[in-house]
Design a protein around this motif. Structure first.
Motif, PDB file in Angstrom:
ATOM      1  N   PHE A 200       0.879  -6.478   0.111  1.00  0.00           N
ATOM      2  CA  PHE A 200      -0.431  -5.122  -0.338  1.00  0.00           C
ATOM      3  C   PHE A 200      -1.432  -5.750  -0.152  1.00  0.00           C
ATOM      4  CE2 PHE A 200       1.284  -1.031   0.223  1.00  0.00           C
ATOM      5  CZ  PHE A 200       1.123   0.022   1.185  1.00  0.00           C
ATOM      6  N   LEU A 201      -0.596  -7.388  -1.113  1.00  0.00           N
ATOM      7  CA  LEU A 201      -1.380  -8.188  -2.393  1.00  0.00           C
ATOM      8  C   LEU A 201      -1.594  -9.254  -0.961  1.00  0.00           C
ATOM      9  CD1 LEU A 201      -0.519  -7.007  -5.602  1.00  0.00           C
ATOM     10  CD2 LEU A 201      -3.117  -7.331  -5.169  1.00  0.00           C
ATOM     11  N   ASP A 202      -1.452  -9.245  -0.476  1.00  0.00           N
ATOM     12  CA  ASP A 202      -1.208 -10.869   0.707  1.00  0.00           C
ATOM     13  C   ASP A 202      -2.716 -10.918   1.248  1.00  0.00           C
ATOM     14  OD1 ASP A 202      -1.259 -12.413   2.291  1.00  0.00           O
ATOM     15  OD2 ASP A 202       0.178 -12.129   4.177  1.00  0.00           O
ATOM     16  N   GLU A 203      -3.134 -11.790   0.726  1.00  0.00           N
ATOM     17  CA  GLU A 203      -3.674 -13.180   0.535  1.00  0.00           C
ATOM     18  C   GLU A 203      -4.768 -12.994   1.963  1.00  0.00           C
ATOM     19  OE1 GLU A 203      -5.098 -15.530  -2.300  1.00  0.00           O
ATOM     20  OE2 GLU A 203      -3.906 -14.486  -4.116  1.00  0.00           O
ATOM     21  N   THR A 204      -4.294 -13.566   2.368  1.00  0.00           N
ATOM     22  CA  THR A 204      -4.582 -13.543   4.169  1.00  0.00           C
ATOM     23  C   THR A 204      -4.745 -12.078   4.777  1.00  0.00           C
ATOM     24  OG1 THR A 204      -2.236 -13.304   5.298  1.00  0.00           O
ATOM     25  CG2 THR A 204      -2.707 -15.298   4.136  1.00  0.00           C
ATOM     26  N   LYS A 205      -4.694 -10.700   4.363  1.00  0.00           N
ATOM     27  CA  LYS A 205      -4.667  -9.980   5.170  1.00  0.00           C
ATOM     28  C   LYS A 205      -5.914  -8.958   3.876  1.00  0.00           C
ATOM     29  CE  LYS A 205      -1.002 -10.536   7.518  1.00  0.00           C
ATOM     30  NZ  LYS A 205      -1.744 -11.275   8.962  1.00  0.00           N
ATOM     31  N   HIS A 207      -5.711  -5.734   3.400  1.00  0.00           N
ATOM     32  CA  HIS A 207      -5.647  -4.445   3.022  1.00  0.00           C
ATOM     33  C   HIS A 207      -6.127  -3.664   1.625  1.00  0.00           C
ATOM     34  CE1 HIS A 207      -2.928  -5.471   5.922  1.00  0.00           C
ATOM     35  NE2 HIS A 207      -1.138  -6.006   5.119  1.00  0.00           N
ATOM     36  N   ILE A 208      -5.972  -4.910   0.635  1.00  0.00           N
ATOM     37  CA  ILE A 208      -7.046  -3.882  -0.611  1.00  0.00           C
ATOM     38  C   ILE A 208      -7.940  -3.557  -0.433  1.00  0.00           C
ATOM     39  CG2 ILE A 208      -6.968  -4.286  -3.399  1.00  0.00           C
ATOM     40  CD1 ILE A 208      -4.218  -3.865  -3.281  1.00  0.00           C
ATOM     41  N   GLN A 209      -9.058  -3.865  -0.162  1.00  0.00           N
ATOM     42  CA  GLN A 209     -10.127  -4.162   0.161  1.00  0.00           C
ATOM     43  C   GLN A 209     -10.932  -2.587   0.963  1.00  0.00           C
ATOM     44  OE1 GLN A 209      -8.634  -6.943   0.481  1.00  0.00           O
ATOM     45  NE2 GLN A 209     -10.013  -9.143   1.090  1.00  0.00           N
ATOM     46  N   ARG A 210      -9.689  -2.346   2.084  1.00  0.00           N
ATOM     47  CA  ARG A 210     -10.099  -1.984   2.911  1.00  0.00           C
ATOM     48  C   ARG A 210      -9.409  -0.336   2.585  1.00  0.00           C
ATOM     49  NH1 ARG A 210      -8.184  -1.886   9.223  1.00  0.00           N
ATOM     50  NH2 ARG A 210      -9.410  -0.749   9.189  1.00  0.00           N
ATOM     51  N   LEU A 211      -8.801  -0.302   1.645  1.00  0.00           N
ATOM     52  CA  LEU A 211      -8.549   0.441   0.514  1.00  0.00           C
ATOM     53  C   LEU A 211      -9.633   1.274  -0.881  1.00  0.00           C
ATOM     54  CD1 LEU A 211      -4.308  -0.251  -0.001  1.00  0.00           C
ATOM     55  CD2 LEU A 211      -5.605   1.667   1.587  1.00  0.00           C
ATOM     56  N   LEU A 212      -9.724   0.270  -1.297  1.00  0.00           N
ATOM     57  CA  LEU A 212     -10.990   0.404  -2.567  1.00  0.00           C
ATOM     58  C   LEU A 212     -11.866   1.162  -2.083  1.00  0.00           C
ATOM     59  CD1 LEU A 212     -11.886  -3.529  -3.940  1.00  0.00           C
ATOM     60  CD2 LEU A 212      -9.940  -1.453  -4.400  1.00  0.00           C
ATOM     61  N   ASN A 233      -0.322  -0.098  -9.838  1.00  0.00           N
ATOM     62  CA  ASN A 233       0.916  -0.483  -9.527  1.00  0.00           C
ATOM     63  C   ASN A 233       0.821  -2.281  -8.629  1.00  0.00           C
ATOM     64  OD1 ASN A 233       2.378   1.449  -9.730  1.00  0.00           O
ATOM     65  ND2 ASN A 233       2.892   2.132  -7.814  1.00  0.00           N
ATOM     66  N   CYS A 234      -0.229  -2.553  -7.871  1.00  0.00           N
ATOM     67  CA  CYS A 234      -0.465  -4.090  -7.940  1.00  0.00           C
ATOM     68  C   CYS A 234      -1.257  -4.926  -8.921  1.00  0.00           C
ATOM     69  CB  CYS A 234      -1.442  -3.492  -6.695  1.00  0.00           C
ATOM     70  SG  CYS A 234      -0.919  -3.153  -5.052  1.00  0.00           S
ATOM     71  N   CYS A 235      -1.627  -4.276  -9.857  1.00  0.00           N
ATOM     72  CA  CYS A 235      -2.446  -4.863 -10.880  1.00  0.00           C
ATOM     73  C   CYS A 235      -0.985  -5.521 -12.024  1.00  0.00           C
ATOM     74  CB  CYS A 235      -3.217  -3.770 -11.601  1.00  0.00           C
ATOM     75  SG  CYS A 235      -5.190  -3.337 -10.611  1.00  0.00           S
ATOM     76  N   PHE A 236      -0.172  -4.880 -11.920  1.00  0.00           N
ATOM     77  CA  PHE A 236       0.842  -5.669 -12.515  1.00  0.00           C
ATOM     78  C   PHE A 236       1.269  -6.432 -12.329  1.00  0.00           C
ATOM     79  CE2 PHE A 236       1.720  -0.764 -13.684  1.00  0.00           C
ATOM     80  CZ  PHE A 236       2.498  -1.028 -15.330  1.00  0.00           C
ATOM     81  N   GLU A 237       1.189  -7.331 -10.363  1.00  0.00           N
ATOM     82  CA  GLU A 237       0.846  -8.817 -10.677  1.00  0.00           C
ATOM     83  C   GLU A 237       0.250  -9.495 -10.936  1.00  0.00           C
ATOM     84  OE1 GLU A 237       4.153  -9.709  -8.732  1.00  0.00           O
ATOM     85  OE2 GLU A 237       4.934  -7.592  -8.622  1.00  0.00           O
ATOM     86  N   TYR A 238       0.407 -10.245 -11.979  1.00  0.00           N
ATOM     87  CA  TYR A 238      -0.419 -11.169 -12.812  1.00  0.00           C
ATOM     88  C   TYR A 238      -1.210 -12.143 -11.840  1.00  0.00           C
ATOM     89  CZ  TYR A 238       1.663  -7.851 -16.527  1.00  0.00           C
ATOM     90  OH  TYR A 238       1.810  -6.758 -17.288  1.00  0.00           O
ATOM     91  N   GLU A 239      -0.426 -13.037 -11.837  1.00  0.00           N
ATOM     92  CA  GLU A 239      -0.832 -13.374 -10.887  1.00  0.00           C
ATOM     93  C   GLU A 239      -1.628 -13.119  -9.718  1.00  0.00           C
ATOM     94  OE1 GLU A 239       3.267 -12.262  -8.339  1.00  0.00           O
ATOM     95  OE2 GLU A 239       2.370 -12.865 -10.255  1.00  0.00           O
TER      96      GLU A 239
END
Length: 365
Positions: A200-205, A207-212, A233-239
């Motif tokens: 979901f956090l793939d920066e080349t896609k 996904h997040i933008q469409r779900l917001l 859950n995705c916000c746990f990926e600090y990088e």
């Protein structure tokens, strides 16, 4: 006859006869399974599935079914029956059964049901997508279930997760009116696992933008709540915080908007807010669900895990939104949400104290 057998099961479950209960149950289970065959007459088969559905509505009944392999397999087999009423009863029974934590371990270890279930959800012509969505949501609640399903999905070359997202995005995707709202819960459960979060956090896609935007989806609490939890859950990926807070995603206004009310701020405070939060209408209402408000605040707290995140949230003047929310939550006596607001306020105070300490330290150098 099938109805009598189910009635006997129900009555036997309520009576403890030492040495006999197990034997009686074994015999009546054999009788019942005989009626639940693809080749059985329709009226007998339908009577059996309706009574099994009733049996699955009680904890004792669910335990009985899950402890009897042949009966569970008969239910799974009849999901492929040609009669929609029979199939629906079986899927509804599985919805009830999947509410039990041990169902996921039992089914996922012994039966290869996930690919078929995902195919049904993705099929716009399926009559049972709604029920299967609920089953998959239940199957993935536990860490075991979500891990197993993520493994199956990413070992499948059919891009099933992309297909599920496409189905989720499209209004009236299912021709039988299935809402697919429970896909949001499935996405939440899958993102318990780092591999799914990375998808979901793939920066080349995007996904997040469409779900917001679904954080504002008033037609379904299930969809709003599921997407809010998935984002947390995705916000746990600090990088990924820099990307999430940056211009390409701009997650902060989306998290803050449901928390904002109709309050007016000074011009100085308003100018510092993100554009989407400036000059909100006088009839602006907050997210009505207490749990979702709490999840949104927790997401912002996670985004404040490092100094750059805290600085960014502060620069967008999020504090004034949280301050007014906190006062409103206290007035509404929503103590749990108020506590989350206080935690976020403490993060802001921590930032201020860090700055003071740094200034003092530099003065001594």
């Amino acid at each position: 006859m099938a109805k009598c057998v189910c009635a006997l099961i129900s009555s036997t479950l309520q009576v403890n006869i030492p040495g006999r209960q197990g034997k009686i149950m074994e015999e009546v289970c054999k009788e019942l399974v005989q009626f639940m065959q693809l080749s059985s007459r329709l009226e007998i088969k339908l009577t059996a599935t309706k009574n099994v559905l009733a049996l699955s509505g009680a904890p004792e009944g669910r335990k009985f079914i899950l402890e009897n392999k042949n009966l569970l397999e008969a239910i799974l087999t009849l999901t492929k029956d040609k009669i929609p009423l029979v199939v629906k009863d079986c899927y509804l029974s599985l919805v009830n059964l999947s509410a039990e934590d041990y169902f996921a371990k039992s089914v996922l270890e012994k039966y290869n049901v996930v690919p078929e279930f995902l195919k049904i959800i993705s099929d716009p012509n399926s009559e049972f997508s709604h029920q299967v969505c609920m089953i998959m949501s239940n199957l993935t609640r536990s860490n075991f279930g979500s891990t197993k399903v993520v493994e199956i999905i990413f070992n499948d070359k059919s891009s099933r997760l992309n297909q599920l997202l496409d189905a989720f995005y499209k209004t009236k995707y299912n021709k039988h009116g299935a809402s697919l709202n429970h896909l949001a819960s499935l996405f939440t459960n899958l993102t318990q696992i780092p591999k799914a979060r990375s998808f979901f956090l793939d920066e080349t896609k995007n996904h997040i933008q469409r779900l917001l935007p679904y954080l504002q989806y008033q037609e379904s609490l299930t969809r709003r709540g599921g997407i809010a939890s998935m984002l947390r859950n995705c916000c746990f990926e600090y990088e990924s915080h820099g990307w999430l807070l940056g211009e390409k995603v701009d997650i902060l206004p989306h998290l803050l908007l449901p928390l904002a009310g109709p309050e007016e701020f000074s011009e100085a405070d308003t100018d510092k807010l993100p554009l989407d939060l400036q000059y909100l209408p006088s009839d602006k209402t907050r997210e009505p669900d207490e749990d979702i408000r709490k999840i949104l605040i927790q997401s912002i707290i996670l985004l404040c895990a490092d100094e750059s995140g805290r600085e960014f949230v502060k620069s967008k003047n999020a504090y004034v939104i949280i301050r007014e929310l906190h006062q409103w939550e206290l007035k509404e006596q929503n103590s749990e949400v108020a506590e989350e607001c206080e935690k976020l306020i403490q993060v802001r105070k921590k930032l201020l104290w860090t700055r003071v300490f740094t200034i003092r330290q530099n003065n001594f150098m």
